[in-house]
Scaffold this active site. Sequence first.
Site, mmCIF file in Angstrom:
data_model
loop_
_atom_site.group_PDB
_atom_site.id
_atom_site.type_symbol
_atom_site.label_atom_id
_atom_site.label_comp_id
_atom_site.label_asym_id
_atom_site.label_seq_id
_atom_site.Cartn_x
_atom_site.Cartn_y
_atom_site.Cartn_z
ATOM 1 N N GLU A 137 22.655 -94.683 33.328
ATOM 2 C CA GLU A 137 23.361 -95.872 32.837
ATOM 3 C C GLU A 137 22.876 -97.125 33.565
ATOM 4 O O GLU A 137 22.543 -98.141 32.940
ATOM 5 C CB GLU A 137 24.864 -95.688 33.056
ATOM 6 C CG GLU A 137 25.694 -96.934 32.879
ATOM 7 C CD GLU A 137 26.989 -96.846 33.692
ATOM 8 O OE1 GLU A 137 27.963 -96.288 33.175
ATOM 9 O OE2 GLU A 137 27.014 -97.334 34.849
ATOM 10 N N ASP A 157 25.137 -92.117 26.944
ATOM 11 C CA ASP A 157 25.124 -93.580 26.994
ATOM 12 C C ASP A 157 23.924 -94.073 27.795
ATOM 13 O O ASP A 157 23.283 -95.060 27.434
ATOM 14 C CB ASP A 157 26.442 -94.137 27.546
ATOM 15 C CG ASP A 157 26.677 -93.796 29.011
ATOM 16 O OD1 ASP A 157 26.171 -92.754 29.469
ATOM 17 O OD2 ASP A 157 27.382 -94.565 29.690
#
Lengths: 215, 365
Positions: free
Chosen positions: B74, B131
Amino acid sequence: MNGQPVNPRDDDPDRIWEELYQPDVTALPPTPLSRQQKRSRRIALSVAGTTLSLLLLIGGGVALMVGSVFSLYTAIEQRDGAYLESHVDWAQLQPALRADLQRLASQGDAEGASSDAYLGRLIDTTTRAGRQPERLADILAARERWQANYGPIHPGLRDIVDSVQMLAGLEFRLDLIADPYTVVSGVSLCLRPSGHGGPGMRLITLGWPESGRHC
Amino acid sequence: MPVDKTVFPRPRVSLSRRGVLAGAVASLGLAVPAYAERQAPLVDAAEWHSFRDRFIQADGRVLDTANGGISHSEGQGWGMLFAARFDDRDSFTRISDWRRRVLKRSHDALHAWRCRAGPAEVVDDFNNATDGDLLIAWGLLEAANRWQDAALLVEGQALAQDILRLLVRSPGGRTVLVPGLRGFEHPTYVVVNPSYYIFPAFQVLAEAVPDPAWVEIAAHGINLLRSGRFGRWQLPPDWLAVTGRAQLPRPAPGWPTRFSYDAVRVPLYMAWAGLAHEPAVAAAARLWSRPPSVVMPAWVDLVSGQSADYPAPTGIRAIAHLSIAASSGLGGLAGMPHVADADDYYSAALTLLSRLAWRDLGMPV
């Protein structure tokens, strides 16, 4: 004894039999065929001829299709923009793809003003990008690896499919021998014989196999 | 200020033997797609410099200072996106090189999600975080466009393709993104993290890999975020359990039933994508629009109704400012917090993301 030499074959039973029995080799006169026999023979010949013709036709058609699809696939793989431009009917592809994507979006039950606008942009982006031959190749490559959403295959064509799939990485579905030939990959390429430009086929839509969409 | 941004443990897995990425991705003569409408607003360069100088090492490693200095996909993804947006190629290269060298998995295009703190660069969990992979792909594709770099495009495309290939599931006819390759699929449900639906990234990824699956994922994701809201505030939880289209999603068993540090990104990404009028954004804006006398809580529990007894950090306040402005038209950029105000990496990243979203949406400055 009369002094004549003894023929050692006089006692050979095979020789004696051959001399005594001379079969009549004269052929019997032909028996005229009955009308029914003539009719059956004509039908048999006709069926055989028709079958042979059909087999040749089917074989030729399949060979033509396989060759054409292989050419198309090669063009996609090699990003042969000129070939694709002449064999892909982009004018029909774009709205067909957009309609398929719209249907996908509606399946998500995400209707609403802002979501419609967002999904509309996403659909436009996907459709516009799918217009480019190199993007088309990327879709095929990805979906091939993904191994998802393949359509059914006509059982009788499984062997052809397997061999061509090995060559070209595409999976085929032929619902009918007559057109439209439907070629299904992960993104469902539907092909029809080209209306121009020789034996090539035209890519007319690109969508989702389970949509049941046919050319 | 207490910081309880939890890094939820992903199940530990060993790297599985997967098929080697086929070499079918475009490699020669590619035209880099034009993302002209997403060219970076360079006016906030000072905000980027503040983030870069505080949280990115010289070797390109992005440090999560709220979690003991670990690094993860991330952080590298956000760093790459920021560097591309602010035309900082040197930083982008360093961040991306570190990401490729340390986090990149060998058998697919995804990334291990976490590297242990410290100089040893030990990856202790090879599971991915979806993500993080979406953000890295987004950053690569933005960079490919900005600097017309075909190699970055190819890498971004490969990652986008593997996201589709490996991380999409269809529980009960509902197409979802799983949060990671391993550990989120159960016999009767799949766990989904709503904040992993990075809606603005889908547009970029769909342009590079125009697969119909993006449309399906986005449409089902919007629907999921409409039906997966709970409690007094009707907000999405950090983690959802999804069964099928016939059943409503519910807060995932075994996870906190909170609208918290994960789920706060739902209104951010939805507003950024022009989905500010979706119920999840409106609900968050309502929570955050209470009178100034009421402290904005860091989280609310969607079952008990309990709120955190400490205020929301700068990053959440930045998202709140964006969400309220995007959904109601109230407020200007002047009220947006600054990166320098943030206490830690996560808060600073959320602040910078909110500023980028504000600029992208063309909201009043």
